[in-house]
Design an enzyme around this catalytic site. Structure first.
Site, PDB file in Angstrom:
ATOM      1  N   GLU A 209       0.808  -1.227   0.000  1.00  0.00           N
ATOM      2  CA  GLU A 209       0.000   0.000   0.000  1.00  0.00           C
ATOM      3  C   GLU A 209       0.841   1.278   0.000  1.00  0.00           C
ATOM      4  O   GLU A 209       0.660   2.162   0.839  1.00  0.00           O
ATOM      5  CB  GLU A 209      -0.953  -0.020   1.202  1.00  0.00           C
ATOM      6  N   ASN A 257       2.152  -5.364  -2.991  1.00  0.00           N
ATOM      7  CA  ASN A 257       0.745  -5.674  -2.699  1.00  0.00           C
ATOM      8  C   ASN A 257      -0.047  -4.390  -2.473  1.00  0.00           C
ATOM      9  O   ASN A 257       0.455  -3.462  -1.825  1.00  0.00           O
ATOM     10  CB  ASN A 257       0.696  -6.549  -1.431  1.00  0.00           C
ATOM     11  N   HIS A 293     -10.483  -6.355  -1.717  1.00  0.00           N
ATOM     12  CA  HIS A 293     -11.519  -6.146  -0.686  1.00  0.00           C
ATOM     13  C   HIS A 293     -12.655  -5.429  -1.416  1.00  0.00           C
ATOM     14  O   HIS A 293     -12.567  -4.232  -1.678  1.00  0.00           O
ATOM     15  CB  HIS A 293     -10.986  -5.272   0.440  1.00  0.00           C
ATOM     16  N   GLU A 325      -6.268 -10.864  -0.733  1.00  0.00           N
ATOM     17  CA  GLU A 325      -7.057 -10.561   0.476  1.00  0.00           C
ATOM     18  C   GLU A 325      -8.554 -10.476   0.152  1.00  0.00           C
ATOM     19  O   GLU A 325      -9.280  -9.648   0.677  1.00  0.00           O
ATOM     20  CB  GLU A 325      -6.569  -9.236   1.097  1.00  0.00           C
ATOM     21  N   ASP A 327     -12.311 -10.536  -0.030  1.00  0.00           N
ATOM     22  CA  ASP A 327     -13.553 -10.668   0.725  1.00  0.00           C
ATOM     23  C   ASP A 327     -14.583  -9.780   0.053  1.00  0.00           C
ATOM     24  O   ASP A 327     -14.240  -8.796  -0.599  1.00  0.00           O
ATOM     25  CB  ASP A 327     -13.395 -10.382   2.229  1.00  0.00           C
TER      26      ASP A 327
HETATM   27  O1  G3I Z   1      -4.139  -7.829  19.339  1.00  0.00           O
HETATM   28  C1  G3I Z   1      -4.564  -6.564  19.824  1.00  0.00           C
HETATM   29  C2  G3I Z   1      -5.276  -6.778  21.141  1.00  0.00           C
HETATM   30  O2  G3I Z   1      -4.337  -7.234  22.092  1.00  0.00           O
HETATM   31  C3  G3I Z   1      -5.860  -5.458  21.600  1.00  0.00           C
HETATM   32  O3  G3I Z   1      -6.636  -5.684  22.764  1.00  0.00           O
HETATM   33  C4  G3I Z   1      -6.785  -4.917  20.483  1.00  0.00           C
HETATM   34  C5  G3I Z   1      -7.288  -3.548  20.913  1.00  0.00           C
HETATM   35  O4  G3I Z   1      -7.723  -2.871  19.815  1.00  0.00           O
HETATM   36  O5  G3I Z   1      -6.041  -4.743  19.250  1.00  0.00           O
HETATM   37  C6  G3I Z   1      -5.544  -5.981  18.802  1.00  0.00           C
HETATM   38  O6  G3I Z   1      -4.809  -5.725  17.672  1.00  0.00           O
HETATM   39  C7  G3I Z   1      -5.640  -5.486  16.522  1.00  0.00           C
HETATM   40  C8  G3I Z   1      -5.248  -6.515  15.447  1.00  0.00           C
HETATM   41  O7  G3I Z   1      -5.969  -6.231  14.241  1.00  0.00           O
HETATM   42  C9  G3I Z   1      -5.576  -7.927  15.880  1.00  0.00           C
HETATM   43  O8  G3I Z   1      -6.926  -8.123  15.968  1.00  0.00           O
HETATM   44  C10 G3I Z   1      -5.288  -4.099  16.030  1.00  0.00           C
HETATM   45  O9  G3I Z   1      -5.775  -3.162  16.965  1.00  0.00           O
HETATM   46  C11 G3I Z   1      -6.005  -3.875  14.688  1.00  0.00           C
HETATM   47  O10 G3I Z   1      -5.560  -2.653  14.123  1.00  0.00           O
HETATM   48  C12 G3I Z   1      -5.593  -4.995  13.716  1.00  0.00           C
HETATM   49  O11 G3I Z   1      -6.340  -4.773  12.557  1.00  0.00           O
HETATM   50  C13 G3I Z   1      -5.747  -5.417  11.436  1.00  0.00           C
HETATM   51  C14 G3I Z   1      -5.495  -4.358  10.364  1.00  0.00           C
HETATM   52  O12 G3I Z   1      -4.999  -5.003   9.162  1.00  0.00           O
HETATM   53  C15 G3I Z   1      -4.482  -3.347  10.808  1.00  0.00           C
HETATM   54  O13 G3I Z   1      -3.249  -3.844  10.727  1.00  0.00           O
HETATM   55  C16 G3I Z   1      -6.770  -6.428  10.903  1.00  0.00           C
HETATM   56  O14 G3I Z   1      -6.911  -7.503  11.840  1.00  0.00           O
HETATM   57  C17 G3I Z   1      -6.307  -7.001   9.568  1.00  0.00           C
HETATM   58  O15 G3I Z   1      -7.320  -7.792   9.004  1.00  0.00           O
HETATM   59  C18 G3I Z   1      -5.973  -5.850   8.611  1.00  0.00           C
HETATM   60  O16 G3I Z   1      -5.455  -6.411   7.409  1.00  0.00           O
HETATM   61  C19 G3I Z   1      -5.113  -5.479   6.379  1.00  0.00           C
HETATM   62  C20 G3I Z   1      -3.936  -6.051   5.634  1.00  0.00           C
HETATM   63  O17 G3I Z   1      -2.882  -6.262   6.510  1.00  0.00           O
HETATM   64  C21 G3I Z   1      -3.537  -5.133   4.508  1.00  0.00           C
HETATM   65  N1  G3I Z   1      -4.656  -4.839   3.639  1.00  0.00           N
HETATM   66  C22 G3I Z   1      -5.871  -4.373   4.279  1.00  0.00           C
HETATM   67  C23 G3I Z   1      -6.266  -5.336   5.388  1.00  0.00           C
HETATM   68  C24 G3I Z   1      -7.534  -4.845   6.068  1.00  0.00           C
HETATM   69  O18 G3I Z   1      -7.309  -3.606   6.707  1.00  0.00           O
END
Ligand code: G3I
Length: 410
Positions: A209, A257, A293, A325, A327
């Protein structure tokens, strides 16, 4: 060691001295006995001298047989491969999914993951903030758990992601580092993470990105805030990251990506110009990841043919293409919406099957029970192939039919 309840390992000492070891679903009880019988038939002389047998040879033979069976068990992967995985494999496509270590304690989650998918990609566990939480500390534990699960099920692992503007740890984003320092930090990160997984992760999203939707460079800590030494020089920092990655693991396939670049538009034009330049100058880029997405608005002949045309131009550069990715988010879970979703999953499946350079079709998770969509798109969801109760949705059968029906475009 007593029998454990999980599928993993049961190690039972038989009264006859042989051992029965269950590893995953692979059972190797009879081998020990048959090894001995085998031996008795081919070399009676040796059997006569029990001492020789008992002390030195038999344990050795049993160990070898066990080793071979364990290897063959792991090489051949899980006893049963799901229909979706099989259908995709028949089409030379790796069917993959994002997976989270948070759910490995859920047996239904790991059963479906291990049987229906030929590849997994850690949803968050290999991102900078997760594997490199402090300057001098790396933490591979949760990513390693996913990699070993993949190994146990004969699955490939795709790495995500080394250079991204999100999930950057505070020690970097607030470290006030100079571009030269950031360059060293990034080079060390790329090398350390890739060398840790060399031979176990076959492809990486090296950079993720880096462009705005209008095709200009995204302003990030790695590009120009303050950047790793190539601020204002366009894609130079991406080129540098690819060269570091190639040096770290020459066998790994290296990808750029992005999202919103599936069809012909300003962003995909910018990525195409970068890829064309890199291919002409021999920059180590192996492929492009299209996140996909999407929602139901994507299902128009114009959009789908623009997607196919875009894939074709990148394929003509000699690049490997991954849908990374996928969905398809919905506003509701009504039968009509689920049927429309199934049709679009089938369309995307067909598109990958008909494009020879498309080698991976990967969803961003597989069950609505664990999906990022509702958190980022309030009032939307139902985006994946299994529902929140792990029931296969029409989408599952739509994709399966598309994979079974179509023949690969070569
Ligand atoms: O694990 C912590 C947890 O300990 C804490 O309590 C909680 C509080 O908010 O956060 C948790 O971490 C979260 C993590 O997902 C695990 O669930 C982060 O806040 C949250 O920002 C993170 O979101 C991820 C997001 O990327 C940001 O990195 C999503 O799961 C994930 O599906 C998403 O994936 C991205 C790809 O990497 C790139 N392309 C877009 C895609 C969707 O945004």
């Amino acid at each position: 060691m007593v029998a454990s309840h999980g599928e993993e390992l049961r190690d039972i000492h038989q009264e006859d001295g042989t051992r029965e070891i269950f590893v995953d679903a692979c059972h190797v009880p009879s081998y020990a006995r048959s090894a001995r019988a085998e031996l008795q038939s081919v070399a009676p002389r040796m059997i006569q001298s029990p001492r020789l047998f008992e002390d030195d040879l038999l344990p050795g033979i049993v160990a070898i047989v066990l080793l071979v069976s364990l290897i063959s068990c792991h090489v051949s992967g899980p006893r049963t491969k799901g229909p979706l995985r099989n259908a995709a494999t028949t089409r030379h496509i790796k069917l993959g999914t994002a997976a989270s270590a948070l759910h490995l304690g859920d047996p239904t989650y790991t059963r479906i993951l291990g049987s229906e998918f030929a590849q997994l990609e850690p949803e968050n566990e290999m991102k900078f903030a997760r594997v490199h939480p402090e300057r001098t500390r790396y933490d591979f534990r949760s990513a390693d758990a996913l990699v070993s699960l993949a190994g146990a099920h004969g699955m490939a692992v795709r790495g995500h992601t080394l250079v991204w503007h999100r999930q950057v740890p505070p020690w970097v984003s607030t470290g006030n580092f100079s571009p030269a320092e950031l360059s060293r930090i990034l080079q060390d990160h790329v090398a350390t993470v890739m060398q840790h997984y060399a031979g176990r992760v076959y492809a990486w999203d090296v950079v993720n990105e880096a462009f705005h939707d209008n095709g200009t460079m995204r302003n990030t800590v790695w590009y120009d805030q303050p950047g790793a030494g190539y601020a204002g020089m366009g894609t130079r920092y991406i080129e540098q990251a690819l060269r570091w990655a190639h040096a770290a693991d020459p066998k790994a396939k290296l990808f750029y990506n992005d999202h919103g670049a599936e069809v012909m538009n300003q962003k995909s034009d910018a990525i195409y110009a970068m890829a064309q330049d890199f291919m002409q100058r021999g920059v180590p880029l192996d492929g492009i990841g299209f996140q996909a997405h999407i929602d139901l608005a994507y299902d128009t002949p114009r959009t789908l043919s623009s997607f196919a045309e875009n894939l074709e131009r990148f394929a003509n550069l000699g690049l490997e293409l991954h849908i990374t990715e996928l969905d398809i988010r919905l506003h509701d879970g009504s039968p009509a919406s689920l049927a429309a979703q199934a049709k679009l999953y089938a369309e995307i499946g067909k598109m990958c099957v008909q494009q020879p350079a498309c080698k991976v079709l990967q969803t961003w998770g597989f069950t609505d029970r664990y999906s990022w969509i509702p958190r980022y798109y309030p009032q939307m969801g139902w985006a994946l192939l299994w529902d929140a109760e792990y029931r296969k949705k029409p989408a599952y059968f739509g994709l399966l039919t598309a994979l079974e029906e179509q023949s690969k475009g070569f």
